[in-house]
Design an enzyme around this catalytic site. Sequence first.
Site, mmCIF file in Angstrom:
data_model
loop_
_atom_site.group_PDB
_atom_site.id
_atom_site.type_symbol
_atom_site.label_atom_id
_atom_site.label_comp_id
_atom_site.label_asym_id
_atom_site.label_seq_id
_atom_site.Cartn_x
_atom_site.Cartn_y
_atom_site.Cartn_z
ATOM 1 N N HIS A 98 -18.492 35.145 41.769
ATOM 2 C CA HIS A 98 -17.341 35.939 42.188
ATOM 3 C C HIS A 98 -16.602 35.350 43.382
ATOM 4 O O HIS A 98 -16.281 36.075 44.325
ATOM 5 C CB HIS A 98 -17.791 37.360 42.555
ATOM 6 C CG HIS A 98 -18.375 38.134 41.414
ATOM 7 N ND1 HIS A 98 -19.159 39.264 41.585
ATOM 8 C CD2 HIS A 98 -18.274 37.965 40.072
ATOM 9 C CE1 HIS A 98 -19.521 39.740 40.410
ATOM 10 N NE2 HIS A 98 -19.009 38.961 39.470
HETATM 11 C C1 LIG Z 1 -20.260 32.822 34.562
HETATM 12 C C2 LIG Z 1 -19.373 33.896 35.113
HETATM 13 C C3 LIG Z 1 -19.740 35.230 34.944
HETATM 14 C C4 LIG Z 1 -18.917 36.243 35.451
HETATM 15 N N1 LIG Z 1 -19.200 37.528 35.128
HETATM 16 C C5 LIG Z 1 -18.302 38.506 35.436
HETATM 17 C C6 LIG Z 1 -18.444 39.807 34.914
HETATM 18 O O1 LIG Z 1 -19.342 40.103 34.135
HETATM 19 N N2 LIG Z 1 -17.525 40.753 35.287
HETATM 20 C C7 LIG Z 1 -16.510 40.472 36.160
HETATM 21 O O2 LIG Z 1 -15.752 41.383 36.499
HETATM 22 N N3 LIG Z 1 -16.345 39.223 36.640
HETATM 23 C C8 LIG Z 1 -17.176 38.224 36.263
HETATM 24 N N4 LIG Z 1 -16.957 36.948 36.670
HETATM 25 C C9 LIG Z 1 -15.818 36.682 37.580
HETATM 26 C C10 LIG Z 1 -14.460 36.822 36.921
HETATM 27 O O3 LIG Z 1 -14.495 36.356 35.596
HETATM 28 C C11 LIG Z 1 -13.430 36.060 37.775
HETATM 29 O O4 LIG Z 1 -13.362 36.664 39.054
HETATM 30 C C12 LIG Z 1 -12.040 36.045 37.202
HETATM 31 O O5 LIG Z 1 -12.037 35.622 35.864
HETATM 32 C C13 LIG Z 1 -11.163 35.114 38.037
HETATM 33 O O6 LIG Z 1 -9.876 35.087 37.490
HETATM 34 P P1 LIG Z 1 -8.784 34.052 38.038
HETATM 35 O O7 LIG Z 1 -7.569 34.262 37.206
HETATM 36 O O8 LIG Z 1 -8.681 34.204 39.496
HETATM 37 O O9 LIG Z 1 -9.402 32.618 37.779
HETATM 38 P P2 LIG Z 1 -9.883 31.924 36.406
HETATM 39 O O10 LIG Z 1 -10.174 32.924 35.363
HETATM 40 O O11 LIG Z 1 -10.960 30.974 36.823
HETATM 41 O O12 LIG Z 1 -8.607 31.131 35.953
HETATM 42 C C14 LIG Z 1 -8.151 29.962 36.556
HETATM 43 C C15 LIG Z 1 -7.612 29.068 35.446
HETATM 44 O O13 LIG Z 1 -6.855 28.028 36.033
HETATM 45 C C16 LIG Z 1 -7.193 26.809 35.411
HETATM 46 N N5 LIG Z 1 -6.896 25.754 36.386
HETATM 47 C C17 LIG Z 1 -7.538 25.510 37.555
HETATM 48 N N6 LIG Z 1 -6.952 24.474 38.188
HETATM 49 C C18 LIG Z 1 -5.931 24.075 37.403
HETATM 50 C C19 LIG Z 1 -4.960 23.061 37.516
HETATM 51 N N7 LIG Z 1 -4.914 22.233 38.584
HETATM 52 N N8 LIG Z 1 -4.036 22.904 36.524
HETATM 53 C C20 LIG Z 1 -4.047 23.732 35.440
HETATM 54 N N9 LIG Z 1 -4.963 24.705 35.271
HETATM 55 C C21 LIG Z 1 -5.889 24.881 36.250
HETATM 56 C C22 LIG Z 1 -8.639 26.953 35.070
HETATM 57 O O14 LIG Z 1 -9.049 26.036 34.083
HETATM 58 C C23 LIG Z 1 -8.720 28.403 34.637
HETATM 59 O O15 LIG Z 1 -8.475 28.565 33.271
HETATM 60 C C24 LIG Z 1 -17.741 35.909 36.191
HETATM 61 C C25 LIG Z 1 -17.383 34.571 36.356
HETATM 62 C C26 LIG Z 1 -18.182 33.564 35.812
HETATM 63 C C27 LIG Z 1 -17.778 32.131 35.979
#
Ligand SMILES: Cc1cc2nc3c(=O)[nH]c(=O)nc-3n(C[C@H](O)[C@H](O)[C@H](O)COP(=O)(O)OP(=O)(O)OC[C@H]3O[C@@H](n4cnc5c(N)ncnc54)[C@H](O)[C@@H]3O)c2cc1C
Length: 540
Positions: A476
């Site tokens: 997280h």
């Molecule tokens: C293994 C795991 C289990 C989890 N379990 C839970 C759960 O059960 N419940 C819950 O609420 N949360 C859970 N989480 C946390 C939750 O999923 C995340 O907090 C949330 O998905 C984050 O969203 P985000 O949009 O900030 O980032 P992300 O979903 O990480 O999205 C970022 C995206 O940007 C892309 N990216 C990064 N850099 C670049 C770049 N330079 N150029 C182009 N693309 C790029 C990445 O590839 C990715 O697709 C878990 C996370 C993980 C990894």
Amino acid sequence: MGGPVATSVGQFDYIIVGAGTAGCVLANRLSADPNARVLLLEAGGSDNRLWVHIPVGYLYTMGDPRVDWCLKTQAEPGLNGRALNYPRGKVLGGCSSINGMIYMRGQAADYDGWRQMGNAGWGWDDVLPYFIKSERHYGPADAYHGVTGELRVEQQRLHWPVLDAVREAAAELGIPPVDDFNRGDNEGSGYFAVNQRRGVRWNARKAFLDPVRQRRNLRIETGAEVERIVVTEGRATGIEFGNRGRRLQADATREIVLAAGAIGTPKLLEHSGIGRGDILSAHGIAVERELPGVGENLQDHLQIRTVFGITGARTLNDMTAGWLGKLRVAAEYALRRSGPMAMAPSQLGIFTRSSPAYASANIEYHVQPLSLEAFGEPLHRFPALTVSVCNLRPESRGSCHIGSAAPGDAPLIRPNYLSTEADRLVAADSIRHARKLMATRRLAEYRPQELKPGPAISTDDQLARAAGDIATTIFHPVGTARMGHDPMAVVSSDLTVHGVSRLSVADASVMPTIPSGNTNAAVTMIAEKAAEMILARGRA
Ligand SMILES: Cc1cc2nc3c(=O)[nH]c(=O)nc-3n(C[C@H](O)[C@H](O)[C@H](O)COP(=O)(O)OP(=O)(O)OC[C@H]3O[C@@H](n4cnc5c(N)ncnc54)[C@H](O)[C@@H]3O)c2cc1C
């Protein structure tokens, strides 16, 4: 970016970097305006992989470079010198494609705290409508739940007698059973609600991209890793990215929105000359805007995975030992989309207080009917429960910064776990609490045997050190481009980057403090609210 001149792919009103949890929501909402041309760039590829969709596949997607960035933390003093694998989704849907599917909003006080820090519009009453907007809840619509949104929130399709018993054991300790963790106060015990549709993972791609893919004003590029935001005279004008060996570039006329996640976003800001002056200079990157808070304030939940061997109950360990067991489990999933393959790895949640000093639940249990040495390793062959406990509001703050000027290099992730006295005490008390839970009268029939950390360990210091040996991330990370109006804030409460126009951040990085629960729902809410603010700016 050195090398040959980049080829332009054109001009867009909005460019969204990252198609993870937040990026998919943003792409959907921003492209709802038919006059807005939207470009969504994702470094990873398609999520069309079996283990992404079958819930138990969670155990196998971590560490798979086709869907995971396969990052690692630096060696952590609080973890007795261990470095952790640090999975982050690199695929359409981002972490929502590899996460544990738990739908959890945290506590009303988390968001009221954000507002109290000077972030107008982010209190619980302000954000609740955005949680509701995207939700398709299994129950009826009410003041807390929506049923017309895209994000499916369902009940799990299986119960485990031994977990029902753990729930009753919690009641013996005075922790009440609750039906719904998502009404602003999550104290109690219950089975987690999950982002699934009839036993299949429901990630952000399915929820938010699929319904709008045909829009002519939305262009989605996978395999597109953004290397730099182009900043000219304090204004973000475009981005440069690599795609299958080609160097490309795109211009934005209204706004560039970073949704690359709490690890990807600060990295991209620093490569673009936005961040701590000393770090940028050390890597020969020209400073476009000095913002000392970029990459600081990293917060994460550290789960202490205590393990108890049990007798007289079935767990995933023994159910899948041997090919006959595996076959039975696979058949149940194929026929009914039920059974262990449909299970989110963490089934039962308990929110409670590690000591009476806390006014609300400050620890979260994830109780799993399985055990393993480490993610990626096979399950143990004997029946056991993992009784994982995490500190919901740790004081420890870490950082995530670039380690070189090369955009392709992994950043240096330092969560700085267990670096305060209070966090070490909560860790020690968490293990004591788990022991108390497993020693209840209700669980005596299973004869629980503490395997990790081991019953001999007892003083505060020993327990905190043992936590450092067995704890790992619960994935997280947040806070690395936090909102606020002080010198360490990176974005303001409208999520625009301080001092750089036409650039905003809308992902887990902007959280000032980590919510008291899993983070995916909160990120979805942030993206909902961001989209509304961005569209309003575009119309102004
Ligand atoms: C293994 C795991 C289990 C989890 N379990 C839970 C759960 O059960 N419940 C819950 O609420 N949360 C859970 N989480 C946390 C939750 O999923 C995340 O907090 C949330 O998905 C984050 O969203 P985000 O949009 O900030 O980032 P992300 O979903 O990480 O999205 C970022 C995206 O940007 C892309 N990216 C990064 N850099 C670049 C770049 N330079 N150029 C182009 N693309 C790029 C990445 O590839 C990715 O697709 C878990 C996370 C993980 C990894």
